[in-house]
Design a protein around this motif. Structure first.
Motif, mmCIF file in Angstrom:
data_model
loop_
_atom_site.group_PDB
_atom_site.id
_atom_site.type_symbol
_atom_site.label_atom_id
_atom_site.label_comp_id
_atom_site.label_asym_id
_atom_site.label_seq_id
_atom_site.Cartn_x
_atom_site.Cartn_y
_atom_site.Cartn_z
ATOM 1 N N ARG A 254 -0.331 -1.493 7.074
ATOM 2 C CA ARG A 254 1.079 -1.371 6.709
ATOM 3 C C ARG A 254 1.982 -2.427 7.359
ATOM 4 N N GLU B 281 -5.219 2.897 2.884
ATOM 5 C CA GLU B 281 -4.707 4.099 3.559
ATOM 6 C C GLU B 281 -5.462 4.373 4.851
ATOM 7 N N SER C 205 0.862 -1.182 0.000
ATOM 8 C CA SER C 205 0.000 0.000 0.000
ATOM 9 C C SER C 205 0.894 1.227 0.000
ATOM 10 N N PRO C 206 0.731 2.106 -0.943
ATOM 11 C CA PRO C 206 -0.256 2.081 -2.024
ATOM 12 C C PRO C 206 0.210 1.196 -3.172
ATOM 13 N N ASN D 27 -6.294 1.601 -2.793
ATOM 14 C CA ASN D 27 -5.394 2.539 -2.116
ATOM 15 C C ASN D 27 -6.147 3.373 -1.082
ATOM 16 N N GLU D 28 -7.355 3.785 -1.413
ATOM 17 C CA GLU D 28 -8.156 4.562 -0.458
ATOM 18 C C GLU D 28 -8.463 3.734 0.785
#
Length: 127
Positions: A104, A98, A73-74, A94-95
């Motif tokens: 992560r 995030e 990510s992304p 990605n949205e």
């Protein structure tokens, strides 16, 4: 049969879901589905040509993460000429990733990012 006997009628919603793939073009914006059902892996050359039965230079397939780990990510953006569905899926992914704090630490390391493949130079590139 039971529904018909009790007078229950069903409504067919054509735009309920869409299952786009890189091998055929679907205009996601025009179809305006309620659900984007991510079923098929997306495989493209860097020129945006869909790859059939092969892993593309740009590749995103959920099956690559069956053994653990999350996609990076992304995600790298798909090639400019890739179908709209690939761009939409990458943007939505990605949205979502995030806004997901636990993402992560579970993502695969950058050197295992499978959305971009580094290919060996072709025969014309060695000269």
């Amino acid at each position: 049969i039971t529904c018909a006997r009790h007078g229950i009628k069903h409504q067919l919603v054509q735009k309920l879901a869409i299952e786009p793939a890189s091998t055929w073009h679907q205009n996601v914006s025009a179809e305006d589905p309620y659900i984007y059902h991510y079923t098929f892996g997306l495989e493209y050359t860097m020129d945006g040509i869909p790859m059939v039965g092969q892993i593309g230079e740009w590749s995103f397939d959920k099956r690559k993460y069956n053994s653990g780990g999350f996609p990076p990510s992304p995600l790298h953006a798909p090639p400019d000429c890739a179908h709209e569905a690939a761009h939409l899926l990458a943007a939505l992914f990605n949205e979502a990733s995030e806004k997901s704090p636990p993402w992560r630490p579970k993502a695969v390391p950058a050197n295992r990012d499978t959305t971009r493949r580094v290919l060996p130079p072709g025969p014309d590139e060695n000269a």
